[in-house]
Enzyme design. Structure first.
Site, PDB file in Angstrom:
ATOM      1  N   PRO A 133       0.827  -1.146   0.006  1.00 58.73           N
ATOM      2  CA  PRO A 133       0.077   0.008   0.025  1.00 58.73           C
ATOM      3  C   PRO A 133       0.941   1.217  -0.143  1.00 58.73           C
ATOM      4  O   PRO A 133       1.858   1.442   0.622  1.00 58.73           O
ATOM      5  CB  PRO A 133      -0.576  -0.096   1.427  1.00 58.73           C
ATOM      6  CG  PRO A 133      -0.849  -1.700   1.601  1.00 58.73           C
ATOM      7  CD  PRO A 133       0.388  -2.349   1.003  1.00 58.73           C
ATOM      8  N   ASN A 134       0.343   2.278  -1.023  1.00 57.91           N
ATOM      9  CA  ASN A 134       0.859   3.547  -0.930  1.00 57.91           C
ATOM     10  C   ASN A 134       2.114   3.733  -1.505  1.00 57.91           C
ATOM     11  O   ASN A 134       2.863   4.924  -1.730  1.00 57.91           O
ATOM     12  CB  ASN A 134       1.144   4.224   0.391  1.00 57.91           C
ATOM     13  CG  ASN A 134      -0.360   4.480   1.246  1.00 57.91           C
ATOM     14  OD1 ASN A 134      -1.309   4.854   0.636  1.00 57.91           O
ATOM     15  ND2 ASN A 134      -0.436   3.696   2.380  1.00 57.91           N
ATOM     16  N   ARG A 184       4.951  11.193  -2.188  1.00 58.50           N
ATOM     17  CA  ARG A 184       4.673  10.786  -0.939  1.00 58.50           C
ATOM     18  C   ARG A 184       5.655  11.257   0.083  1.00 58.50           C
ATOM     19  O   ARG A 184       6.975  10.649  -0.212  1.00 58.50           O
ATOM     20  CB  ARG A 184       4.290   9.258  -0.740  1.00 58.50           C
ATOM     21  CG  ARG A 184       4.072   8.821   0.652  1.00 58.50           C
ATOM     22  CD  ARG A 184       4.162   7.206   0.269  1.00 58.50           C
ATOM     23  NE  ARG A 184       3.715   6.667   1.793  1.00 58.50           N
ATOM     24  CZ  ARG A 184       4.085   5.563   2.204  1.00 58.50           C
ATOM     25  NH1 ARG A 184       4.683   4.784   1.415  1.00 58.50           N
ATOM     26  NH2 ARG A 184       3.758   5.277   3.544  1.00 58.50           N
ATOM     27  N   TYR A 211      10.807   9.319   1.880  1.00 60.57           N
ATOM     28  CA  TYR A 211      10.921   8.560   0.979  1.00 60.57           C
ATOM     29  C   TYR A 211      11.827   8.802  -0.550  1.00 60.57           C
ATOM     30  O   TYR A 211      11.770   7.954  -1.261  1.00 60.57           O
ATOM     31  CB  TYR A 211       9.262   7.928   0.472  1.00 60.57           C
ATOM     32  CG  TYR A 211       8.727   7.266   1.706  1.00 60.57           C
ATOM     33  CD1 TYR A 211       9.254   6.045   2.080  1.00 60.57           C
ATOM     34  CD2 TYR A 211       7.967   7.845   2.208  1.00 60.57           C
ATOM     35  CE1 TYR A 211       8.776   5.444   3.253  1.00 60.57           C
ATOM     36  CE2 TYR A 211       7.005   7.319   3.271  1.00 60.57           C
ATOM     37  CZ  TYR A 211       7.579   6.022   4.000  1.00 60.57           C
ATOM     38  OH  TYR A 211       6.948   5.442   4.956  1.00 60.57           O
ATOM     39  N   ASN A 229       8.521  -5.243  -0.523  1.00 60.66           N
ATOM     40  CA  ASN A 229       8.216  -4.188   0.454  1.00 60.66           C
ATOM     41  C   ASN A 229       6.654  -4.124   0.692  1.00 60.66           C
ATOM     42  O   ASN A 229       5.866  -3.630  -0.204  1.00 60.66           O
ATOM     43  CB  ASN A 229       8.679  -2.877  -0.437  1.00 60.66           C
ATOM     44  CG  ASN A 229       8.598  -1.636   0.668  1.00 60.66           C
ATOM     45  OD1 ASN A 229       7.944  -1.778   1.935  1.00 60.66           O
ATOM     46  ND2 ASN A 229       9.025  -0.494   0.279  1.00 60.66           N
ATOM     47  N   ALA A 276       3.147  -0.614   4.960  1.00 61.54           N
ATOM     48  CA  ALA A 276       2.467  -0.444   6.357  1.00 61.54           C
ATOM     49  C   ALA A 276       1.934  -2.053   6.623  1.00 61.54           C
ATOM     50  O   ALA A 276       1.695  -2.232   7.962  1.00 61.54           O
ATOM     51  CB  ALA A 276       1.465   0.192   6.517  1.00 61.54           C
ATOM     52  N   GLU A 305      12.764  -8.983   2.798  1.00 61.11           N
ATOM     53  CA  GLU A 305      11.994  -7.850   2.970  1.00 61.11           C
ATOM     54  C   GLU A 305      12.878  -6.519   2.906  1.00 61.11           C
ATOM     55  O   GLU A 305      13.919  -6.590   3.383  1.00 61.11           O
ATOM     56  CB  GLU A 305      11.603  -7.729   4.820  1.00 61.11           C
ATOM     57  CG  GLU A 305      10.891  -6.754   5.325  1.00 61.11           C
ATOM     58  CD  GLU A 305      10.508  -6.948   6.895  1.00 61.11           C
ATOM     59  OE1 GLU A 305      10.922  -8.006   7.235  1.00 61.11           O
ATOM     60  OE2 GLU A 305      10.421  -5.826   7.422  1.00 61.11           O
ATOM     61  N   HIS A 333      12.863  -2.193   2.685  1.00 65.68           N
ATOM     62  CA  HIS A 333      12.167  -0.858   3.250  1.00 65.68           C
ATOM     63  C   HIS A 333      13.012   0.479   2.443  1.00 65.68           C
ATOM     64  O   HIS A 333      14.017   0.190   2.801  1.00 65.68           O
ATOM     65  CB  HIS A 333      11.999  -0.760   4.817  1.00 65.68           C
ATOM     66  CG  HIS A 333      11.094  -1.620   5.291  1.00 65.68           C
ATOM     67  ND1 HIS A 333       9.634  -1.670   5.108  1.00 65.68           N
ATOM     68  CD2 HIS A 333      11.395  -2.880   5.873  1.00 65.68           C
ATOM     69  CE1 HIS A 333       9.061  -2.763   5.575  1.00 65.68           C
ATOM     70  NE2 HIS A 333      10.370  -3.572   6.099  1.00 65.68           N
ATOM     71  N   ARG A 361      12.113   5.429  13.055  1.00 65.53           N
ATOM     72  CA  ARG A 361      10.961   6.022  13.060  1.00 65.53           C
ATOM     73  C   ARG A 361      10.130   5.642  14.333  1.00 65.53           C
ATOM     74  O   ARG A 361      10.427   5.314  15.244  1.00 65.53           O
ATOM     75  CB  ARG A 361      10.391   5.858  11.578  1.00 65.53           C
ATOM     76  CG  ARG A 361      11.282   6.080  10.463  1.00 65.53           C
ATOM     77  CD  ARG A 361      10.817   6.020   9.039  1.00 65.53           C
ATOM     78  NE  ARG A 361       9.452   6.453   8.857  1.00 65.53           N
ATOM     79  CZ  ARG A 361       8.439   6.351   7.899  1.00 65.53           C
ATOM     80  NH1 ARG A 361       8.630   5.395   7.162  1.00 65.53           N
ATOM     81  NH2 ARG A 361       7.457   7.034   8.050  1.00 65.53           N
TER      82      ARG A 361
HETATM   83  C1  DQA Z   1       8.028   1.243   4.204  1.00 62.16           C
HETATM   84  C2  DQA Z   1       8.130   1.687   5.756  1.00 62.16           C
HETATM   85  C3  DQA Z   1       6.531   1.255   6.142  1.00 62.16           C
HETATM   86  O1  DQA Z   1       6.703   1.562   7.771  1.00 62.16           O
HETATM   87  C4  DQA Z   1       5.798   2.235   5.583  1.00 62.16           C
HETATM   88  O2  DQA Z   1       4.289   1.937   6.151  1.00 62.16           O
HETATM   89  C5  DQA Z   1       5.852   2.220   4.113  1.00 62.16           C
HETATM   90  C6  DQA Z   1       6.972   2.206   3.435  1.00 62.16           C
HETATM   91  C7  DQA Z   1       9.312   1.971   3.491  1.00 62.16           C
HETATM   92  O3  DQA Z   1       9.849   1.312   2.398  1.00 62.16           O
HETATM   93  O4  DQA Z   1       9.945   2.568   3.988  1.00 62.16           O
HETATM   94  O5  DQA Z   1       4.780   2.318   3.373  1.00 62.16           O
HETATM   95  O6  DQA Z   1       7.663  -0.157   3.892  1.00 62.16           O
END
Ligand code: DQA
Length: 143
Positions: A10-11, A18, A23, A74, A77, A98, A100, A107
Site C-alpha cells: 500500500p501507498n 509521498r 521516501y 516491500n 504498512a 524484506e 524498506h 521511526r
Molecule cells: C516502508 C515503511 C513502512 O513503515 C511504511 O508504512 C511504508 C513504506 C518503507 O519502504 O520505508 O509504506 O515500507
C-alpha cells in the site's frame, strides 16, 4: 529463466510524491527501471507489482512461493499488521527478502515490529531505492 518477483504494498504507488523527505523523489517506475536494467544484465526475468490491497499481495506471495521464485517484498504498512502475509510466506514456503526504503527502526515505534521479518531470509532497510538493489544482489548471488 529465473524469475524474480518484486512485490510492493500500500501507498508505494505514491512514491516520488509521498513524504519526499522520508521516501525521496524517485518514483516506483524509477525503481522498476533500475531493477529491470540489473536483471537484464544478469539474464533474469523481473515481475514487478504493486497493490494497495492485502489480498493481492497474499495471492502474489503464494504464486511466487509455490513456483519457487525468490521474492523481494516491500509490504509497506502491511509489514506491521499482516498476519495473512506471514501465513502466506510460511504456507507457500516462499523465499522472501524484506525491504524498506526508510530505516523503520529510526521511526515511530509502531514501525519497529514486522510480521515479515521472522519468515524472511533477510531484511534491508534505510537506503531508499538502493534497498531494492541490495536485495536483488542478494538474490542474484544465490542463483
Ligand atoms: C516502508 C515503511 C513502512 O513503515 C511504511 O508504512 C511504508 C513504506 C518503507 O519502504 O520505508 O509504506 O515500507
Amino acid at each position: 529463466m529465473t524469475v524474480v518477483h518484486v512485490l510492493n504494498g500500500p501507498n508505494l504507488n505514491l512514491l516520488g510524491k509521498r513524504e519526499p523527505v522520508i521516501y525521496g523523489s524517485a518514483t516506483l517506475d524509477d525503481v522498476r527501471a533500475m531493477l529491470e536494467e540489473r536483471c537484464a544484465a544478469r539474464g533474469v526475468s523481473l515481475v514487478f507489482r504493486q497493490s494497495n490491497h492485502e489480498g493481492d499481495l497474499v495471492t502474489w506471495v503464494q504464486e511466487a512461493g509455490q513456483s519457487g521464485a525468490p521474492i523481494i517484498l516491500n509490504a509497506g504498512a502491511l509489514t506491521h499488521t499482516s498476519i495473512a502475509l506471514y501465513d502466506a510466506i510460511k504456507g507457500a514456503n516462499a523465499s522472501v527478502i524484506e525491504v524498506h526504503l526508510s530505516n523503520v527502526h529510526a521511526r515511530e515505534s509502531f514501525r519497529h515490529h514486522s510480521y515479515i521479518s521472522p519468515v524472511a531470509r533477510g531484511v534491508i532497510a534505510g537506503f531508499g531505492p538502493t534497498s531494492y538493489l541490495l536485495a536483488l544482489e542478494a538474490v542474484l548471488e544465490n542463483i
